[in-house]
Design a protein around this motif. Structure first.
Motif, PDB file in Angstrom:
ATOM      1  N   ASN A   1      22.182  -9.797 100.280  1.00 54.81           N
ATOM      2  CA  ASN A   1      23.623 -10.045 100.356  1.00 54.81           C
ATOM      3  C   ASN A   1      24.165 -10.039 101.778  1.00 54.81           C
ATOM      4  O   ASN A   1      25.341 -10.327 102.003  1.00 54.81           O
ATOM      5  CB  ASN A   1      24.391  -9.020  99.505  1.00 54.81           C
ATOM      6  CG  ASN A   1      24.169  -7.576  99.971  1.00 54.81           C
ATOM      7  OD1 ASN A   1      23.764  -7.339 101.115  1.00 54.81           O
ATOM      8  ND2 ASN A   1      24.446  -6.618  99.093  1.00 54.81           N
ATOM      9  N   GLY A   2      23.340  -9.691 102.757  1.00 57.68           N
ATOM     10  CA  GLY A   2      23.773  -9.744 104.154  1.00 57.68           C
ATOM     11  C   GLY A   2      24.487  -8.510 104.658  1.00 57.68           C
ATOM     12  O   GLY A   2      24.865  -8.444 105.832  1.00 57.68           O
ATOM     13  N   ASP A   3      24.670  -7.499 103.802  1.00 54.93           N
ATOM     14  CA  ASP A   3      25.392  -6.296 104.236  1.00 54.93           C
ATOM     15  C   ASP A   3      24.667  -5.559 105.363  1.00 54.93           C
ATOM     16  O   ASP A   3      25.292  -4.850 106.154  1.00 54.93           O
ATOM     17  CB  ASP A   3      25.588  -5.331 103.057  1.00 54.93           C
ATOM     18  CG  ASP A   3      26.618  -5.832 102.059  1.00 54.93           C
ATOM     19  OD1 ASP A   3      27.320  -6.818 102.386  1.00 54.93           O
ATOM     20  OD2 ASP A   3      26.713  -5.257 100.955  1.00 54.93           O
ATOM     21  N   LEU A   4      23.344  -5.694 105.438  1.00 57.49           N
ATOM     22  CA  LEU A   4      22.566  -4.999 106.461  1.00 57.49           C
ATOM     23  C   LEU A   4      21.904  -5.990 107.423  1.00 57.49           C
ATOM     24  O   LEU A   4      20.900  -5.673 108.063  1.00 57.49           O
ATOM     25  CB  LEU A   4      21.494  -4.117 105.797  1.00 57.49           C
ATOM     26  CG  LEU A   4      22.037  -3.004 104.884  1.00 57.49           C
ATOM     27  CD1 LEU A   4      20.895  -2.244 104.234  1.00 57.49           C
ATOM     28  CD2 LEU A   4      22.923  -2.045 105.671  1.00 57.49           C
ATOM     29  N   ALA A   5      22.503  -7.164 107.552  1.00 56.16           N
ATOM     30  CA  ALA A   5      21.916  -8.206 108.394  1.00 56.16           C
ATOM     31  C   ALA A   5      21.876  -7.812 109.862  1.00 56.16           C
ATOM     32  O   ALA A   5      21.150  -8.412 110.652  1.00 56.16           O
ATOM     33  CB  ALA A   5      22.703  -9.511 108.235  1.00 56.16           C
ATOM     34  N   HIS A   6      22.650  -6.784 110.242  1.00 55.92           N
ATOM     35  CA  HIS A   6      22.722  -6.379 111.649  1.00 55.92           C
ATOM     36  C   HIS A   6      21.583  -5.442 112.053  1.00 55.92           C
ATOM     37  O   HIS A   6      21.488  -5.069 113.220  1.00 55.92           O
ATOM     38  CB  HIS A   6      24.063  -5.695 111.928  1.00 55.92           C
ATOM     39  CG  HIS A   6      24.364  -4.565 110.981  1.00 55.92           C
ATOM     40  ND1 HIS A   6      24.863  -4.768 109.711  1.00 55.92           N
ATOM     41  CD2 HIS A   6      24.240  -3.222 111.112  1.00 55.92           C
ATOM     42  CE1 HIS A   6      25.039  -3.608 109.114  1.00 55.92           C
ATOM     43  NE2 HIS A   6      24.660  -2.652 109.936  1.00 55.92           N
ATOM     44  N   LEU A   7      20.727  -5.056 111.125  1.00 55.52           N
ATOM     45  CA  LEU A   7      19.651  -4.129 111.458  1.00 55.52           C
ATOM     46  C   LEU A   7      18.548  -4.812 112.253  1.00 55.52           C
ATOM     47  O   LEU A   7      18.196  -5.963 111.986  1.00 55.52           O
ATOM     48  CB  LEU A   7      19.045  -3.528 110.188  1.00 55.52           C
ATOM     49  CG  LEU A   7      19.951  -2.675 109.303  1.00 55.52           C
ATOM     50  CD1 LEU A   7      19.151  -2.135 108.128  1.00 55.52           C
ATOM     51  CD2 LEU A   7      20.596  -1.539 110.091  1.00 55.52           C
ATOM     52  N   CYS A   8      17.964  -4.100 113.213  1.00 56.63           N
ATOM     53  CA  CYS A   8      16.757  -4.586 113.872  1.00 56.63           C
ATOM     54  C   CYS A   8      15.551  -4.169 113.022  1.00 56.63           C
ATOM     55  O   CYS A   8      15.685  -3.444 112.024  1.00 56.63           O
ATOM     56  CB  CYS A   8      16.653  -4.014 115.288  1.00 56.63           C
ATOM     57  SG  CYS A   8      16.359  -2.224 115.367  1.00 56.63           S
ATOM     58  N   ALA A   9      14.371  -4.615 113.422  1.00 57.82           N
ATOM     59  CA  ALA A   9      13.183  -4.321 112.626  1.00 57.82           C
ATOM     60  C   ALA A   9      12.881  -2.825 112.594  1.00 57.82           C
ATOM     61  O   ALA A   9      12.476  -2.287 111.560  1.00 57.82           O
ATOM     62  CB  ALA A   9      11.983  -5.086 113.175  1.00 57.82           C
ATOM     63  N   ALA A  10      13.067  -2.123 113.720  1.00 58.09           N
ATOM     64  CA  ALA A  10      12.784  -0.689 113.743  1.00 58.09           C
ATOM     65  C   ALA A  10      13.683   0.061 112.779  1.00 58.09           C
ATOM     66  O   ALA A  10      13.258   1.052 112.170  1.00 58.09           O
ATOM     67  CB  ALA A  10      12.948  -0.141 115.167  1.00 58.09           C
ATOM     68  N   ALA A  11      14.920  -0.401 112.627  1.00 53.91           N
ATOM     69  CA  ALA A  11      15.821   0.226 111.653  1.00 53.91           C
ATOM     70  C   ALA A  11      15.323  -0.013 110.235  1.00 53.91           C
ATOM     71  O   ALA A  11      15.413   0.872 109.370  1.00 53.91           O
ATOM     72  CB  ALA A  11      17.238  -0.318 111.821  1.00 53.91           C
TER      73      ALA A  11
END
Length: 579
Positions: free
Chosen positions: A196-206
C-alpha cells in the motif's frame, strides 16, 4: 514578493521566505507551546500542530514503529531465517555494495553471530558483475548454502534467483518492484507493486531491522530470546541517512536513536572510521552523509566491494582499523577519479546543451564507481534529471539522479522493458542501467521523451526557500542547540536555512580546488565564518572572492564548527546575491 528582493541570485535562484500562513502557524505554536521561536518556525514549516509538537520533537520507536507484519511475506521470511538457525544450516548474505547494502548485511551478520552462526558474505564486484544478483554467483552460492538472503537488491532478479537451484532465497529490499516478483521464498519490500506504500520511505536496512524484530517476536513465542536490537540502530540510522531516505515517520526515530547508539562508540568499524575521518564530536546526520558514508561506499566504488560491509560487521578493533584505513585511502583516490570524470561530463553536457528534459553524458573508461556521484553533480549544475554512463568493451554502465517531482526509476524500467536497455531499475530519485554502446543515443532520446511528459524540460533553478533573516549577532550556539531539538534534518525534513542581509565580506580565500572560506559581518559588529563547498564550480566563488567591498545577502545553513575543542558557529553558504 521575493525574500529580501532577491529575484535572481548568483546561482540563478529566486529567494522565497515563509508564507503568511506559515508565519501565523509559527506564532500560534509559540503561544500554545512556549517553545523557542526558531523551533516553532521549523514545526510550522513541517505542518506540525501544537498537539503534535512534543511527539515530533521526541520521536520514539515505541510511538512510530510499524507492525512488521504489515509487510507481505514478513512472517514467512522471519520463520525461514529462524528455521535455518535452529537447523544450523549454511546461510549466505548477498548484499549491494553501497552503505545501505553494507549496513543491511552487517545487521544480519551480527545477528547471526549472536546465534552462533557465521554467515557467508557475498558482495558483487561493481565492474565485473554489476548491481544485484547474477546467475553465476547465485548458482555457486546455492551449491554451498541452504539459504541465501539478498539485501538491498533482488526484487527484479528473476533469472538469477531461479538459478539458485537447491537453496531457498529471501529478498529484503526497498527498490521499486516490477509487475511480477522473482520466484523467491519471500520478498519483503515496501515498494512491491502489491504493497500500500505506507512504508515506501524505508531503506533496505530498515526492512532488515523489521524482519529481525519479527524474528524476535517469533523467538519469544517459542520461549527463546534474541539480542537487543536497539544496539543495532546505529546501522539503521547510518543507512537511512546515506541512502537519502526521507526523514519522516519511523525514519526520524531510526536516525535519532541510531545517532545515540553511535555516540556510545561500541561498534569497532564505526569507531575506527570516525577516528581516521577526524570526527571528534557526537555524530550528526551531516557526518553520516558526508564523512562516513562516502568512505564506506569507496570500497564498492573503486576497490574491493565487500570492504564496507566487513567494516560494519567486524567485532575486532584491529581488523576494523585496517579496513578503515583502506577505505579512507580509497575514498581519496575516488575523489581524484571523480574530478576527472566530472569535468569531462560537464563539458560534454554543455556542448550538447542543457535546455532539454535530460542532462546526460557518456564516455569510454569512465569508472562505473563514480558515475552516480557525477550524475548528482550534473543534476545540481543543470537542474535536470541526469544520467552518466561509463563505456567499456561495448557496454555502458550508468547511473541516474533525479530532481524533486520527476520520477526517474519508472521510465528507466520502461526502457528496459522496451529492449533499449540490457537492464535497469531504481526508484524515483535514483536509478542504474546497463546499455549496449550502440543504443545509448536512442535510449537517452527515449528517456528524454518520457521525462518531458513529466515536465522535466520546463524546470529551472529551484527556488531557494528560507526560514528567516538573521543578524550575525543572533547566530549563537544557543540558537543552534534550540534548532537541533527539531531534528534530525535531511531528505524530506530539511534543516532551517537563514539569510544574512547586506553584510560585508571581510575576508575570502580559496580552499583546495573548488571551495571558498570567508568571514562576514557588519561594520564594527559580530563576525561569522562561512564555508561554501564547490563554490568555484558555480558563480559564487568568483563573485564573492572578488567582492570589491560591496555588500551581499548571504544564505545557507548554520552549524557548529569544532576545532581543537573550541566551538563556534559557521554558515554553510549555499547562495548569495548583491545587496
Amino acid at each position: 514578493m521575493a525574500f529580501l528582493g532577491v529575484e535572481h541570485s548568483l546561482t540563478g535562484r529566486r529567494w522565497v521566505g515563509p508564507d503568511a500562513a506559515t508565519d501565523r502557524a509559527a506564532e500560534t505554536l509559540v503561544q500554545q507551546t512556549s517553545l523557542p521561536r526558531p523551533v516553532c518556525q521549523i514545526l510550522a514549516r513541517m505542518g506540525v500542530s501544537a498537539n503534535e509538537a512534543q511527539a515530533y520533537l521526541a520521536p520514539t520507536l515505541r510511538d512510530l514503529m510499524p507492525d512488521p507484519r504489515s509487510l507481505r511475506d514478513m512472517e514467512r521470511a522471519a520463520a525461514r531465517i529462524l528455521a535455518a538457525v535452529s537447523q544450523r544450516q549454511r546461510i549466505a548474505v548477498f548484499a549491494d555494495y553501497d552503505v545501505d547494502g553494507g549496513s543491511s548485511a552487517a545487521l544480519l551478520l551480527c545477528w547471526f553471530r549472536t546465534q552462533g552462526i557465521a554467515a557467508t558474505l557475498y558482495v558483487p564486484d561493481r565492474i565485473d558483475e554489476g548491481y544485484g544478483p547474477n546467475e553465476a554467483a547465485m548458482s555457486a552460492l546455492a551449491a554451498r548454502h541452504d539459504l541465501i538472503i539478498c539485501v538491498d537488491c533482488g526484487t527484479l532478479s528473476h533469472g538469477p534467483i531461479a538459478a539458485a537451484d537447491g537453496a531457498d532465497v529471501i529478498v529484503l529490499d526497498h527498490h521499486l518492484g516490477g509487475e511480477t516478483l522473482p520466484d523467491a521464498l519471500a520478498v519483503v519490500n515496501p515498494n512491491r507493486q502489491d504493497e500500500n506504500g505506507d512504508l515506501a520511505h524505508l531503506c533496505a536496512a530498515a526492512v532488515v531491522f523489521l524482519v529481525l524484530v519479527e524474528a524476535g517476536r517469533q523467538m519469544r513465542v517459542s520461549g527463546h530470546s534474541g539480542p537487543n536490537l536497539m544496539d543495532m540502530l546505529d546501522l539503521v540510522g547510518l543507512a537511512t541517512v546515506s541512502d537519502v531516505a526521507p526523514l519522516v515517520g519511523v525514519n526520524r526515530a531510526f536516525v535519532r536513536q541510531g545517532l545515540k547508539v553511535m555516540a556510545r562508540r561500541d561498534r569497532p568499524g564505526l569507531v575506527a572510521l570516525s577516528d581516521i575521518a577526524g570526527l571528534d564530536t557526537a555524530p550528526t546526520p551531516y557526518h553520516l552523509g558526508y564523512m562516513l558514508g562516502p568512505r564506506i561506499n569507496a570500497g564498492g566504488r573503486i576497490g574491493q566491494a565487500d570492504l564496507g560491509a566487513r567494516l560494519l560487521a567486524t567485532d575486532d578493533p584491529h581488523e576494523a582499523a585496517a579496513l578503515a584505513e583502506r577505505l579512507h585511502n580509497l575514498n581519496a583516490e575516488r575523489r581524484d577519479i571523480e574530478a576527472r570524470v566530472r569535468a569531462e561530463a560537464l563539458a560534454q553536457c554543455e556542448e550538447r546543451g542543457a535546455d532539454g528534459p535530460l542532462a546526460w553524458a557518456a564516455g569510454p573508461g569512465w569508472h562505473p564507481g563514480v558515475v552516480g556521484i557525477v550524475a548528482a553533480r550534473l543534476k545540481e549544475a543543470t537542474h535536470r534529471p541526469a544520467v552518466v554512463i561509463g563505456i567499456e568493451d561495448g557496454i555502458g554502465k550508468g547511473s541516474g539522479r533525479s530532481v524533486s517531482g520527476i520520477d526517474l526509476g519508472a521510465p528507466i524500467q520502461r526502457l528496459a522493458a522496451e529492449g533499449l536497455l540490457i537492464k535497469g531499475g531504481g526508484h524515483k530519485m535514483a536509478a542504474g542501467l546497463t546499455v549496449a554502446e550502440d543504443k545509448i543515443d536512442e535510449a537517452m532520446a527515449r528517456l528524454a521523451e518520457l521525462l518531458s511528459r513529466q515536465g522535466a524540460d520546463a524546470l529551472g533553478p529551484a527556488d531557494l526557500r528560507l526560514d528567516a533573516a538573521l543578524m550575525p549577532a543572533a547566530a549563537t550556539i544557543e540558537l543552534l542547540e534550540q534548532i537541533e531539538a527539531a531534528g534530525p534534518f535531511g531528505a524530506g525534513a530539511p534543516g532551517p536555512r537563514y539569510a544574512f542581509s547586506a553584510v560585508q565580506i571581510l575576508h575570502a580565500s580559496r580552499v583546495g580546488e573548488t571551495h571558498l572560506k570567508l568571514t562576514f559581518g557588519t561594520q564594527g559588529g559580530t563576525r561569522l565564518d562561512a564555508i561554501a563547498f564547490g563554490a568555484f564550480d558555480t558563480p559564487l566563488g568568483p563573485a564573492l572572492s572578488d567582492h570589491g567591498g560591496a555588500p551581499f545577502h548571504l544564505a545557507g545553513r548554520l552549524e557548529i564548527n569544532t576545532f581543537r575543542g573550541r566551538q563556534s558557529v559557521q554558515l554553510q553558504l549555499q547562495d548569495a546575491a548583491p545587496a
